[in-house]
Design an enzyme around this catalytic site. Structure first.
Site, mmCIF file in Angstrom:
data_model
loop_
_atom_site.group_PDB
_atom_site.id
_atom_site.type_symbol
_atom_site.label_atom_id
_atom_site.label_comp_id
_atom_site.label_asym_id
_atom_site.label_seq_id
_atom_site.Cartn_x
_atom_site.Cartn_y
_atom_site.Cartn_z
ATOM 1 N N ASP A 276 8.599 -157.881 28.647
ATOM 2 C CA ASP A 276 8.212 -157.091 27.476
ATOM 3 C C ASP A 276 9.494 -156.615 26.819
ATOM 4 O OD1 ASP A 276 6.707 -155.454 25.579
ATOM 5 O OD2 ASP A 276 5.074 -155.608 27.025
ATOM 6 N N HIS A 320 -4.822 -161.120 20.795
ATOM 7 C CA HIS A 320 -5.743 -160.493 19.843
ATOM 8 C C HIS A 320 -5.050 -159.494 18.928
ATOM 9 C CE1 HIS A 320 -6.125 -157.240 23.022
ATOM 10 N NE2 HIS A 320 -6.050 -156.508 21.932
#
Length: 388
Positions: A276, A320
């Site tokens: 990340d 998403h």
């Protein structure tokens, strides 16, 4: 699923019967499993894992209650949004009001105002508004006590992080969604959004947040909280996917490693690399017993994948958040790293067909899908692709 009827009174009586029947079933299930009955008292467990039959009964009650409430309100009142609890919740989180005195004790508006450095009249108004949502209570005039809800805010830091993320980033942006749709019709760009209009920036939200260590840490903790909720619990993935033969797994966009750690504990033969942005993983510590097998590595998934030759590249609850154009880029950046037989495992949501769910069940996924703009979301699913 919601039903229509020419005799509305018949439907409301039917719904009331469902609520009674399922509530009795839920209560009996709690008793059979030696679980406490729901309560706003601070003695109520903050986290309660329900057996499947209790969860099903609970969902049935909530679904029927939602429809009955709207029928009872009628068409006009149902159109009017309910009182905004976010006004109080945002203030409680921002001023750290839940942490101003320990659960199990009481305080006064004067003491809380002083502790949180806010005017007493404002403190009193905010708290009494919050009390209408069962957050805090006033057992006697001027005396403030915790409830189970305020205790959760005080004792579970990721809850506060999630509320802060929604209040600071998502809610302001949501007020300008329609404006953004009018200004940039059909846009797939992440800098042509309600967020861009609110903050007068042409930089995408995640880049803006990443430049602020506090906000970056907040979103990391917020994602950890979301992963801990029953519907998002990592156990669904960990227990229902076969990890046989996996030696190296890369968790792409894995925040603070909640999923990677769960997989590592499930299978002692797997080594995990969690990717990340550096600002998100900064300060995160891997438990001592997993340090040899779990590594947190700063990486931007819009650049080429750094770790080559992994057996699985996991993308969970990432795609998403992006339009099709950028979801394709995230996937495309994995290609140079893929070896023969590697798998890309996508664990995300899909929207159900229109009308397949009741309005209550469809509301949240449709809301999420609208905010994300590509309609990618809803019921959790996973699929994988093997490269030959």
């Amino acid at each position: 699923m919601a039903q229509t009827s020419t005799n509305t009174s018949t439907r409301i009586v039917e719904l009331s019967s469902i609520i009674h029947e399922q509530t009795v079933k839920f209560d009996a299930c709690l008793a059979a499993n030696d679980l406490p009955t729901p309560s706003f008292d601070i003695s109520c467990p903050l986290k309660l894992i329900l057996p499947p039959e209790a969860q099903a009964a609970r969902n049935a009650v909530l679904e029927a209650t939602d429809e009955l409430t709207n029928l009872m309100l009628g068409p006009l009142e149902s159109l009017i949004p309910p009182p905004n609890s976010w006004i109080s919740i945002t203030a409680l989180q921002r001023f750290k009001i839940a942490n101003s005195f320990p659960p199990g004790t009481t305080s006064t508006f004067t003491e809380i105002a002083s502790q949180c450095s806010i005017p007493e009249p404002d403190c009193r108004r905010l708290l009494r508004h919050a009390m209408t949502f069962y957050i805090f209570s006033e057992p006697s005039p001027g005396i403030v006590a915790h409830t189970a809800l305020s205790k959760a805010l005080a004792e579970i830091p990721p809850v506060g992080a999630f509320l802060g993320f929604v209040a600071e980033e998502m809610l302001p942006a949501s007020t300008r969604i329609v404006d953004a749709m009018q200004q940039w019709p059909g846009s797939e760009e992440s800098n042509e959004t309600g967020f861009a209009l609110v903050y007068a920036t042409d930089t995408p939200m995640m880049e803006v947040v990443s430049c602020d260590p506090r906000r970056a840490q907040q979103i990391g903790h917020a994602m950890s909280f979301l992963n801990s909720r029953p519907g998002e619990n990592v156990s669904h993935l960990v227990q229902n996917f076969s990890w046989v033969g996996t030696k190296l797994l890369v968790d792409v966009g894995g925040a603070k490693g909640t999923v990677g750690l769960a997989i590592a504990r499930r299978d002692p033969d797997i080594r995990i690399v969690v990717h990340d942005n550096p600002e998100v993983i900064t300060g995160t510590k891997v438990p001592d017993d997993l340090r040899e097998r779990v590594e947190l590595m700063g990486h931007d998934f819009f650049t080429e994948q750094l770790v080559k030759g992994a057996d699985i590249y996991l993308i969970r609850n990432v795609l998403h958040d992006w339009s099709d154009k950028y979801a394709a880029k995230i996937l495309g950046n994995l290609i140079p790293a893929l070896k023969k037989g590697a798998r890309v495992l996508v664990n995300d949501r899909v929207l159900p067909p229109p009308g397949a769910l009741s309005p209550y069940k469809a509301r949240q996924p449709r809301y999420d899908g609208f905010l994300s703009l590509p309609e990618l979301i809803s019921t959790s699913f996973f699929c994988w692709f093997r490269f030959r």
